[in-house]
Design an enzyme around this catalytic site. Structure first.
Site, PDB file in Angstrom:
ATOM      1  N   GLY A  37       0.822  -1.207   0.000  1.00 56.58           N
ATOM      2  CA  GLY A  37       0.000   0.000   0.000  1.00 56.58           C
ATOM      3  C   GLY A  37       0.853   1.253   0.000  1.00 56.58           C
ATOM      4  CG  HIS A  38       3.216   2.239   3.359  1.00 55.26           C
ATOM      5  ND1 HIS A  38       3.087   1.066   4.075  1.00 55.26           N
ATOM      6  CD2 HIS A  38       2.686   3.220   4.128  1.00 55.26           C
ATOM      7  CE1 HIS A  38       2.523   1.337   5.244  1.00 55.26           C
ATOM      8  NE2 HIS A  38       2.265   2.633   5.300  1.00 55.26           N
ATOM      9  CG  LEU A 149      -9.340   6.790  -0.519  1.00 56.32           C
ATOM     10  CD1 LEU A 149     -10.068   6.572  -1.833  1.00 56.32           C
ATOM     11  CD2 LEU A 149     -10.167   7.688   0.401  1.00 56.32           C
ATOM     12  NE  ARG A 188      -2.498  -0.573  15.061  1.00 53.58           N
ATOM     13  CZ  ARG A 188      -2.479   0.725  14.774  1.00 53.58           C
ATOM     14  NH1 ARG A 188      -2.864   1.114  13.570  1.00 53.58           N
ATOM     15  NH2 ARG A 188      -2.078   1.608  15.663  1.00 53.58           N
TER      16      ARG A 188
END
Length: 296
Positions: A37-38, A149, A188
């Site tokens: 995602g990053h 998002l 996480r």
């Protein structure tokens, strides 16, 4: 790629970039333990910017007293390898002492939007987010800042902060990145046991099933949609629901339970926060409700 640990050095490096005509500055703030995602945010920043800056800072202000600041996953060398692979030019990794050299007396707070969803269950969280992001924006002075998002409430809050305070930066929101089985990527996720991870797939499944029911016309009202969300999530024995809500987006205003989803007049968000064991996961879907007959 250059790794920088002080505000003074970062400002000097950015001034050099600006004077050298390196183009717009794109900024990707993170708390590290990077994942795909990053990486997608860094790639988007590279498409729009001449200089890509990423920060890695686990911000203590946004953690509550019983939350996981001390145990939040950290792996600097792994993070740096991903950042270099994805084309970051500058990586800012300040210490807590560098960012907060004295007890902080000044904060940034966005009202209303932070009273719902994660703001309701994590008091003070978004004050910590807006304060640190405001500090980072003042340090970096980016043209663009990129946020995923997956935390759509954070995106909405930061957009409002930028608008209200006339900050000269464009907030670019990027789609949620998921594993092949649908689980939204999160730093996480590493906390989950194998069984918790398997059951956590109910989050993305619940969002899909509610959207499908809306499109088929079997549910039409906010109450019906919320009830189906809760029903599907509750099929997972380990799931403990923090919230399962449907609100307007980006204003995050409540919708009357008996009202039709299409009466919202624009985008809505289905937002979830659910605990599996000690791990709290969030997921969401932002969309414009349409009448079922318009979809067939």
């Amino acid at each position: 790629m250059r790794v920088i640990r002080t505000i003074a050095e970062l400002r000097e490096a950015l001034e050099y970039m600006r004077q050298g005509g390196h183009g717009p500055i794109g900024f990707v703030p993170t708390m590290g333990y990077l994942h795909e995602g990053h990486a997608s945010l860094l790639r988007k920043a590279g498409e729009k910017s001449g200089t890509v800056v990423m920060s890695i800072f686990v911000n203590p202000l946004q953690f509550g007293p019983n939350e996981d600041f001390a145990s939040y996953p950290r792996d600097e060398q792994r993070d740096l390898a991903l950042a270099e692979r994805e084309g970051a030019d500058l990586v800012f990794i300040p210490s807590v002492e560098e960012m907060y050299p004295q007890p902080i007396r000044t904060g940034v707070s966005v009202s209303s939007l932070t009273s719902q969803l994660c703001g309701a269950s994590r008091p003070g969280h978004f004050d910590g987010v807006t304060t640190v992001v405001s500090k980072l924006f003042h340090i970096v002075q980016p043209d663009y800042a990129f946020f995923g998002l997956k935390d759509a409430q954070q995106v909405a809050v930061l957009r409002r902060m930028v608008s209200d305070l006339n900050m000269n930066v464009d907030i670019i929101s990027c789609p949620i990145v998921r594993e092949e089985d649908g689980l939204a990527l999160s730093s996480r996720n590493v906390y989950l046991s194998s069984e918790e991870r398997r059951q956590a797939l109910v989050l993305s499944r619940s969002l899909r099933e509610v959207r499908q029911a809306m499109e088929e016309g079997s549910i039409r009202t906010v109450d019906e949609a919320r009830a189906l969300l809760v029903s599907v999530i509750s099929e997972s024995p380990l799931a403990v629901i923090d919230y399962a809500e449907i609100l307007t987006f980006p204003d995050l205003e409540e919708l009357e339970g008996g009202s039709r989803l299409t009466d919202a007049g624009g985008e809505v968000i289905m937002a979830l926060a659910v605990k599996f064991g000690r791990t709290r996961l969030i997921d969401n879907n932002v969309f414009i409700p349409k009448e079922a007959h318009a979809l067939v």
